[in-house]
Write a protein that holds these residues in place. Structure first.
Motif, short mmCIF file in Angstrom:
data_model
loop_
_atom_site.label_atom_id
_atom_site.label_comp_id
_atom_site.label_asym_id
_atom_site.label_seq_id
_atom_site.Cartn_x
_atom_site.Cartn_y
_atom_site.Cartn_z
N GLY A 8 45.31 55.07 37.31
CA GLY A 8 44.70 55.73 38.46
C GLY A 8 43.19 55.70 38.48
O GLY A 8 42.58 56.21 39.44
N ALA A 9 42.55 55.14 37.46
CA ALA A 9 41.09 55.16 37.38
C ALA A 9 40.42 54.55 38.62
O ALA A 9 39.46 55.12 39.14
N PRO A 10 40.88 53.39 39.11
CA PRO A 10 40.23 52.84 40.32
C PRO A 10 40.34 53.78 41.52
O PRO A 10 39.44 53.83 42.36
N LEU A 11 41.44 54.52 41.60
CA LEU A 11 41.60 55.45 42.72
C LEU A 11 40.64 56.63 42.59
O LEU A 11 40.16 57.17 43.60
N ALA A 12 40.34 57.02 41.35
CA ALA A 12 39.34 58.07 41.16
C ALA A 12 37.97 57.60 41.62
O ALA A 12 37.19 58.35 42.22
N THR A 13 37.68 56.33 41.35
CA THR A 13 36.42 55.74 41.83
C THR A 13 36.40 55.70 43.36
O THR A 13 35.39 56.03 43.99
N GLN A 14 37.53 55.31 43.94
CA GLN A 14 37.62 55.27 45.40
C GLN A 14 37.44 56.66 45.99
O GLN A 14 36.77 56.83 47.03
N ALA A 15 37.98 57.67 45.33
CA ALA A 15 37.82 59.04 45.79
C ALA A 15 36.36 59.45 45.75
O ALA A 15 35.86 60.11 46.68
N SER A 16 35.64 59.07 44.70
CA SER A 16 34.22 59.41 44.58
C SER A 16 33.41 58.75 45.69
O SER A 16 32.52 59.37 46.29
N LEU A 17 33.70 57.48 45.97
CA LEU A 17 32.99 56.77 47.04
C LEU A 17 33.28 57.40 48.40
O LEU A 17 32.39 57.56 49.23
#
Length: 406
Positions: free
Chosen positions: A287-296
């Motif tokens: 899920g790490a990329p989704l956490a990045t997407q959430a931050s953006l």
């Protein structure tokens, strides 16, 4: 832009000489209490009394009032910061504060300049009153620009009997601002705004509040019966109040609240990724990329809100600028875009956490923020706003050039 707060807010330059750090410490004190009781407020669908006791103790309910009335003469950007900070921990507390602040802004910006109304404002400030509102009625739904019930005048007294279909936190409020027809002979759209204190009215519950999210707002329906002095009815047409204060401030503070909810969810997603990565000796979870997407997505959301606050602040003292059709459209569309962005941000955070975000008993649970944020699209339904904006665009046409940013 910042993912920890709205950068326009709490700058200590808005009428109060208090340093920004001191205001932040007062906000932090209220946030700590709101966080402590957030789960039980949601579980029991009850008013967040403890949080508002602390907000009152920190004198944060009156920051938009003039200093002469016990306030701090701060701007909408400062109220937005409070909404954002509270939204990170308790959506209901943040939303109630947002609605209260919009009501205060209306009575401050459009108060009649006579001694009696100055007394009302001083009373609100001295007692740190919590203001609710009644702008929807009977079968009108979210059509706040139409009223069925009318103000009845009898000499120096006025009365109102209203089917108030939604009054958020009505039983906990100290006063209510309500729309009504100017007189029994007036058209439904010829509205005024009246301010009634708790000892002026009675509420008989007609609709209970059993919903999936924003449970602590207690947005029940009531039969509102009120009576007071004629000076409690503002003389300025509500059409103007709505256009220049109620709609812009409400949409901006709602958006700040939703940004805070999204920020809280993103913080949990980031915490989840860090914890898993530490346990896996640096290997990131799926899920790490989704956490990045959430931050953006959160950064984009905050940018939208900050831009809207900056535009409103630049126009605040210019009635013509506030009445500008393009500005009115932009604030309506801001509500829609902030709602959609906040929902997608929380969904990214939810998926980043996986089953830990799905569980109610997880430290990384996104259940409450997700349920709460879904309310954003139906608080004045996005489809209704888009339909109204679409009709306005058909009348106004498409601009031929891009206006210079103000």
């Amino acid at each position: 832009m910042s993912t920890t707060g709205l950068s326009l807010a709490v700058d200590g330059k808005h009428g109060s000489s208090e340093p920004a750090e001191e205001l932040r410490s007062r906000i932090d004190a209220a946030v700590a209490v709101a966080e402590k009781f957030a789960d039980i407020v949601d579980r029991e669908a009850r008013f967040p009394k403890e949080a508002f006791d602390e907000l009152r103790a920190q004198r944060l309910l009156g920051i938009l009032l003039p200093q002469a009335c016990g306030g701090e003469e701060r701007c909408v950007s400062d109220a937005a910061q409070v909404c954002y900070a509270l939204g990170r921990v308790c959506s209901s507390t943040a939303m109630i504060y947002a609605m209260h602040s919009a009501n205060v802004a209306c009575v401050v910006n459009h108060a009649d300049r006579h001694e009696r109304f100055e007394y009302y404002l001083r009373r609100i400030g001295a007692e740190q009153m919590l203001l609710a509102s009644s702008t929807t009625e009977g079968q009108n739904g979210a059509n706040v620009r139409s009223s069925a019930s009318a103000i009845i005048r009898d000499g120096a007294r006025v009365s109102l009997n209203r089917d108030a279909s939604v009054v958020s936190y009505g039983l906990a409020a100290d006063a209510i601002v309500t729309t009504a027809r100017r007189s029994p002979e007036s058209l439904p759209t010829d509205q005024v705004l009246a301010l009634f204190f708790k000892d002026d009215y009675s509420l008989s519950r007609t609709v209970h509040w059993d919903v999936m999210g924003m449970r602590g707002t207690c947005s029940e329906g009531f039969q509102l019966e009120a009576a007071g002095e004629s000076e409690q009815v503002l003389s300025e047409p509500y059409e103007r109040i709505h256009r220049r204060t109620m709609m812009p401030v409400t949409h901006l503070l709602w958006a700040a609240c939703w940004s805070g909810i999204a920020a809280g969810a993103v913080a949990r997603a980031q915490g989840f990724v860090r914890k898993v990565a530490r346990a896996a000796k640096g290997n990131l979870p799926p899920g790490a990329p989704l956490a990045t997407q959430a931050s953006l997505s959160l950064m984009n959301l905050i940018g939208v809100v900050e831009s809207g606050i900056a535009d409103y602040s630049a126009r605040a003292k210019d009635d013509a600028a506030l009445d500008d059709m393009a500005f009115q459209t932009s604030l309506n569309l801001l509500k829609v875009s902030a709602s959609e962005l906040s929902i997608s941000t929380v969904m990214h955070a939810f998926n980043a956490c996986g089953i830990s975000g799905f569980r109610n008993d997880s430290e990384f649970s996104i259940a409450r923020p997700l349920r709460d944020i879904l309310s954003s699209s139906v608080m004045i339904n996005n489809h209704r706003i888009l339909a109204n904006v679409g009709a306005s665009c058909l009348v106004g046409g498409v601009p031929e050039t891009i206006s210079r940013a103000r």
